[in-house]
Design an enzyme around this catalytic site. Structure first.
Site, PDB file in Angstrom:
ATOM      1  N   LYS A 170     -12.433   0.402 -14.403  1.00  0.00           N
ATOM      2  CA  LYS A 170     -12.846  -0.924 -13.938  1.00  0.00           C
ATOM      3  C   LYS A 170     -13.273  -1.808 -15.112  1.00  0.00           C
ATOM      4  O   LYS A 170     -13.150  -3.032 -15.063  1.00  0.00           O
ATOM      5  CB  LYS A 170     -13.958  -0.784 -12.892  1.00  0.00           C
ATOM      6  CG  LYS A 170     -13.447  -0.203 -11.568  1.00  0.00           C
ATOM      7  CD  LYS A 170     -12.420  -1.134 -10.930  1.00  0.00           C
ATOM      8  CE  LYS A 170     -11.620  -0.520  -9.823  1.00  0.00           C
ATOM      9  NZ  LYS A 170     -10.681  -1.452  -9.191  1.00  0.00           N
TER      10      LYS A 170
ATOM     11  N   THR B 162     -16.527   0.672   2.966  1.00  0.00           N
ATOM     12  CA  THR B 162     -15.113   1.048   3.092  1.00  0.00           C
ATOM     13  C   THR B 162     -14.989   2.558   2.904  1.00  0.00           C
ATOM     14  O   THR B 162     -15.958   3.243   2.570  1.00  0.00           O
ATOM     15  CB  THR B 162     -14.245   0.376   2.007  1.00  0.00           C
ATOM     16  OG1 THR B 162     -14.585   0.968   0.743  1.00  0.00           O
ATOM     17  CG2 THR B 162     -14.439  -1.125   1.953  1.00  0.00           C
TER      18      THR B 162
ATOM     19  N   ASP C  23       0.876  -1.176   0.000  1.00  0.00           N
ATOM     20  CA  ASP C  23       0.000   0.000   0.000  1.00  0.00           C
ATOM     21  C   ASP C  23       0.913   1.225   0.000  1.00  0.00           C
ATOM     22  O   ASP C  23       2.085   1.133   0.384  1.00  0.00           O
ATOM     23  CB  ASP C  23      -0.910   0.011   1.244  1.00  0.00           C
ATOM     24  CG  ASP C  23      -2.196   0.797   1.020  1.00  0.00           C
ATOM     25  OD1 ASP C  23      -3.273   0.183   0.946  1.00  0.00           O
ATOM     26  OD2 ASP C  23      -2.109   2.040   0.895  1.00  0.00           O
TER      27      ASP C  23
ATOM     28  N   ASP D 216       3.948   2.380  -4.290  1.00  0.00           N
ATOM     29  CA  ASP D 216       2.899   2.933  -5.155  1.00  0.00           C
ATOM     30  C   ASP D 216       2.783   2.013  -6.359  1.00  0.00           C
ATOM     31  O   ASP D 216       3.749   1.848  -7.119  1.00  0.00           O
ATOM     32  CB  ASP D 216       3.311   4.355  -5.569  1.00  0.00           C
ATOM     33  CG  ASP D 216       2.263   5.051  -6.431  1.00  0.00           C
ATOM     34  OD1 ASP D 216       1.477   4.359  -7.117  1.00  0.00           O
ATOM     35  OD2 ASP D 216       2.253   6.297  -6.420  1.00  0.00           O
ATOM     36  N   VAL D 217       1.626   1.417  -6.559  1.00  0.00           N
ATOM     37  CA  VAL D 217       1.484   0.422  -7.635  1.00  0.00           C
ATOM     38  C   VAL D 217       1.607   1.037  -9.031  1.00  0.00           C
ATOM     39  O   VAL D 217       1.757   0.309 -10.009  1.00  0.00           O
ATOM     40  CB  VAL D 217       0.153  -0.364  -7.540  1.00  0.00           C
ATOM     41  CG1 VAL D 217       0.096  -1.181  -6.262  1.00  0.00           C
ATOM     42  CG2 VAL D 217      -1.056   0.556  -7.693  1.00  0.00           C
TER      43      VAL D 217
ATOM     44  N   SER E 214     -15.545  -3.875 -10.679  1.00  0.00           N
ATOM     45  CA  SER E 214     -16.668  -3.246  -9.979  1.00  0.00           C
ATOM     46  C   SER E 214     -17.927  -3.392 -10.812  1.00  0.00           C
ATOM     47  O   SER E 214     -17.861  -3.513 -12.044  1.00  0.00           O
ATOM     48  CB  SER E 214     -16.354  -1.756  -9.780  1.00  0.00           C
ATOM     49  OG  SER E 214     -17.524  -1.033  -9.456  1.00  0.00           O
TER      50      SER E 214
ATOM     51  N   TYR F  22     -13.391   6.331 -13.214  1.00  0.00           N
ATOM     52  CA  TYR F  22     -13.418   5.106 -12.397  1.00  0.00           C
ATOM     53  C   TYR F  22     -14.118   3.974 -13.141  1.00  0.00           C
ATOM     54  O   TYR F  22     -13.603   2.859 -13.218  1.00  0.00           O
ATOM     55  CB  TYR F  22     -14.110   5.387 -11.063  1.00  0.00           C
ATOM     56  CG  TYR F  22     -14.194   4.175 -10.155  1.00  0.00           C
ATOM     57  CD1 TYR F  22     -13.084   3.751  -9.425  1.00  0.00           C
ATOM     58  CD2 TYR F  22     -15.379   3.445 -10.043  1.00  0.00           C
ATOM     59  CE1 TYR F  22     -13.157   2.636  -8.602  1.00  0.00           C
ATOM     60  CE2 TYR F  22     -15.459   2.329  -9.220  1.00  0.00           C
ATOM     61  CZ  TYR F  22     -14.343   1.927  -8.494  1.00  0.00           C
ATOM     62  OH  TYR F  22     -14.423   0.817  -7.696  1.00  0.00           O
TER      63      TYR F  22
ATOM     64  N   VAL G 195     -19.502  -1.979  -0.890  1.00  0.00           N
ATOM     65  CA  VAL G 195     -18.843  -2.536   0.292  1.00  0.00           C
ATOM     66  C   VAL G 195     -18.547  -1.379   1.245  1.00  0.00           C
ATOM     67  O   VAL G 195     -18.161  -0.286   0.800  1.00  0.00           O
ATOM     68  CB  VAL G 195     -17.527  -3.249  -0.099  1.00  0.00           C
ATOM     69  CG1 VAL G 195     -16.948  -3.991   1.103  1.00  0.00           C
ATOM     70  CG2 VAL G 195     -17.755  -4.200  -1.271  1.00  0.00           C
TER      71      VAL G 195
HETATM   72  N1  LIG Z   1     -15.877  -0.293  -1.671  1.00  0.00           N
HETATM   73  C1  LIG Z   1     -16.685  -0.610  -2.680  1.00  0.00           C
HETATM   74  O1  LIG Z   1     -17.926  -0.405  -2.605  1.00  0.00           O
HETATM   75  C2  LIG Z   1     -16.118  -1.230  -3.920  1.00  0.00           C
HETATM   76  C3  LIG Z   1     -17.023  -1.627  -4.905  1.00  0.00           C
HETATM   77  C4  LIG Z   1     -16.543  -2.203  -6.077  1.00  0.00           C
HETATM   78  C5  LIG Z   1     -15.187  -2.399  -6.236  1.00  0.00           C
HETATM   79  N2  LIG Z   1     -14.316  -1.995  -5.270  1.00  0.00           N
HETATM   80  C6  LIG Z   1     -12.897  -2.202  -5.514  1.00  0.00           C
HETATM   81  O2  LIG Z   1     -12.320  -2.887  -4.427  1.00  0.00           O
HETATM   82  C7  LIG Z   1     -10.943  -2.488  -4.293  1.00  0.00           C
HETATM   83  C8  LIG Z   1     -10.659  -2.076  -2.871  1.00  0.00           C
HETATM   84  O3  LIG Z   1     -11.464  -0.938  -2.579  1.00  0.00           O
HETATM   85  P1  LIG Z   1     -11.777  -0.469  -1.090  1.00  0.00           P
HETATM   86  O4  LIG Z   1     -13.225  -0.209  -1.027  1.00  0.00           O
HETATM   87  O5  LIG Z   1     -11.127  -1.369  -0.098  1.00  0.00           O
HETATM   88  O6  LIG Z   1     -11.039   0.960  -1.106  1.00  0.00           O
HETATM   89  P2  LIG Z   1     -10.189   1.715   0.015  1.00  0.00           P
HETATM   90  O7  LIG Z   1     -10.152   3.121  -0.437  1.00  0.00           O
HETATM   91  O8  LIG Z   1     -10.701   1.380   1.360  1.00  0.00           O
HETATM   92  O9  LIG Z   1      -8.753   1.042  -0.138  1.00  0.00           O
HETATM   93  C9  LIG Z   1      -7.931   1.254  -1.239  1.00  0.00           C
HETATM   94  C10 LIG Z   1      -6.497   1.128  -0.786  1.00  0.00           C
HETATM   95  O10 LIG Z   1      -5.654   1.294  -1.935  1.00  0.00           O
HETATM   96  C11 LIG Z   1      -4.545   2.062  -1.538  1.00  0.00           C
HETATM   97  N3  LIG Z   1      -3.963   2.721  -2.689  1.00  0.00           N
HETATM   98  C12 LIG Z   1      -4.486   3.768  -3.398  1.00  0.00           C
HETATM   99  N4  LIG Z   1      -3.630   4.130  -4.359  1.00  0.00           N
HETATM  100  C13 LIG Z   1      -2.554   3.312  -4.266  1.00  0.00           C
HETATM  101  C14 LIG Z   1      -1.350   3.209  -4.978  1.00  0.00           C
HETATM  102  N5  LIG Z   1      -1.063   4.048  -5.993  1.00  0.00           N
HETATM  103  N6  LIG Z   1      -0.470   2.237  -4.638  1.00  0.00           N
HETATM  104  C15 LIG Z   1      -0.735   1.414  -3.605  1.00  0.00           C
HETATM  105  N7  LIG Z   1      -1.868   1.466  -2.872  1.00  0.00           N
HETATM  106  C16 LIG Z   1      -2.762   2.410  -3.206  1.00  0.00           C
HETATM  107  C17 LIG Z   1      -5.108   3.072  -0.532  1.00  0.00           C
HETATM  108  O11 LIG Z   1      -4.078   3.617   0.292  1.00  0.00           O
HETATM  109  C18 LIG Z   1      -6.104   2.222   0.224  1.00  0.00           C
HETATM  110  O12 LIG Z   1      -5.502   1.642   1.364  1.00  0.00           O
HETATM  111  C19 LIG Z   1     -10.726  -1.382  -5.325  1.00  0.00           C
HETATM  112  O13 LIG Z   1     -10.142  -1.928  -6.479  1.00  0.00           O
HETATM  113  C20 LIG Z   1     -12.131  -0.908  -5.640  1.00  0.00           C
HETATM  114  O14 LIG Z   1     -12.228  -0.348  -6.931  1.00  0.00           O
HETATM  115  C21 LIG Z   1     -14.765  -1.419  -4.117  1.00  0.00           C
END
Ligand SMILES: NC(=O)c1ccc[n+]([C@@H]2O[C@H](COP(=O)([O-])OP(=O)(O)OC[C@H]3O[C@@H](n4cnc5c(N)ncnc54)[C@H](O)[C@@H]3O)[C@@H](O)[C@H]2O)c1
Length: 267
Positions: A173, A204, A48, A78-79, A156, A169, A202
């Protein structure tokens, strides 16, 4: 990338318990995935932008992971930066055979095309799409060396059906979905399964950010009805991923798997 914490090392593929690389490990879903896969016996290399030195969530995650799988680590990288990804994947593969990758790192912005500036578009694609590509590019040779494995890429519902103001976004996706399908074909002969996971709402930080941008109260990331009438807890998504990376899902690859509480069933 900050130096890995004690215990982590880079080098040739190691023997020992299999390793799972989880990006976005400090986030809602990534953290739950890291803990769930550790409970399944995998050693975790979490990645992360926030690393194990973080006094908050990531540092706490590192401590919890070490309780379950002592060689686990949380790396700051950073990915979207190739050199940082290469180093993080090398560290992960130095801990043990890298068999599992879960790409959770992503960012979300809330604009339509006309109000998305170029820098915003580029950043969303750099993290969500290029980040997935870079992690997979670095990981695939290690998964091959381990005799195969599984990559789960978080897509997503917005890849298939969406709401207003998610231009970059939603497009990113969709790209993750197409990239995953492509990799599933390209690496099937290597014993590497690649699964795009279509996730609904979800609870978050990301969904709270989306709710705020829509003027919705927390807990209501999407307007309208949902079959189960609620958001998922991150652990519910992690349970699905735990299955997908396991041998129980050995016939699952390429085609999207949906965990959306029935959201996409509604018109
Ligand atoms: N939460 C939802 O409702 C939801 C729905 C559909 C899909 N998703 C997908 O699930 C995955 C996780 O989402 P989440 O809800 O846990 O989000 P989140 O924001 O809670 O977590 C995302 C994490 O990614 C990290 N991050 C961001 N940019 C980064 C980078 N450049 N390098 C490394 N780390 C980085 C952030 O620091 C954070 O800890 C994502 O791919 C998101 O698109 C989430």
């Amino acid at each position: 990338m900050t130096p890995p914490e004690a215990g982590a090392r880079s080098g040739p593929p190691a023997s020992g318990p299999p390793v799972a690389l989880v990006t976005g490990a400090a986030g809602g879903i990534g953290r739950a995935v890291a803990l769930a896969l550790a409970a399944q016996g995998l050693t975790i290399a979490g990645v992360d932008t926030v690393g194990a030195a973080d006094p908050g969530g990531a540092g706490d995650l590192a401590a919890r992971l070490r309780d379950q799988a002592p060689a686990s680590t949380v790396l700051a990288a950073d990915v979207s930066v190739a050199a940082e990804v290469e180093q993080a994947v090398a560290v992960a593969a130095g801990i043990g055979p890298l068999t599992t990758v879960v790409n959770c790192a992503a960012i979300l912005t809330c604009h339509d095309v006309a109000t998305t500036d170029e820098a915003e578009w580029d950043r969303v694609f750099a993290v969500n799409v290029k980040g997935t590509y870079l992690v997979c590019r670095a990981a695939v040779p290690r998964l091959r060396a381990a005799g195969g494995g599984c990559i789960v890429n978080l897509s997503s519902v917005h890849a298939l059906a969406t709401v207003p103001q998610l231009a970059a976004y939603a497009a990113s996706k969709g790209a993750v979905l197409a990239l995953s399908r492509q990799m599933a074909i390209d690496y099937a002969a290597d014993g590497i399964r690649v699964v795009p996971l279509i996730v609904g709402s979800v609870d978050t930080e990301m969904s709270r950010q989306h709710a705020a941008a829509q003027g919705l109260p927390p807990g209501h990331a999407e307007p309208g009805d949902r079959s189960l009438g609620r958001m998922a807890d991150p652990a519910e998504v992690a349970d699905v991923i735990g299955f997908l990376v396991s041998d129980q899902a050995r016939f699952v690859t390429g085609s999207p798997v949906v965990a959306d509480g029935g959201m996409l069933t509604h018109l």
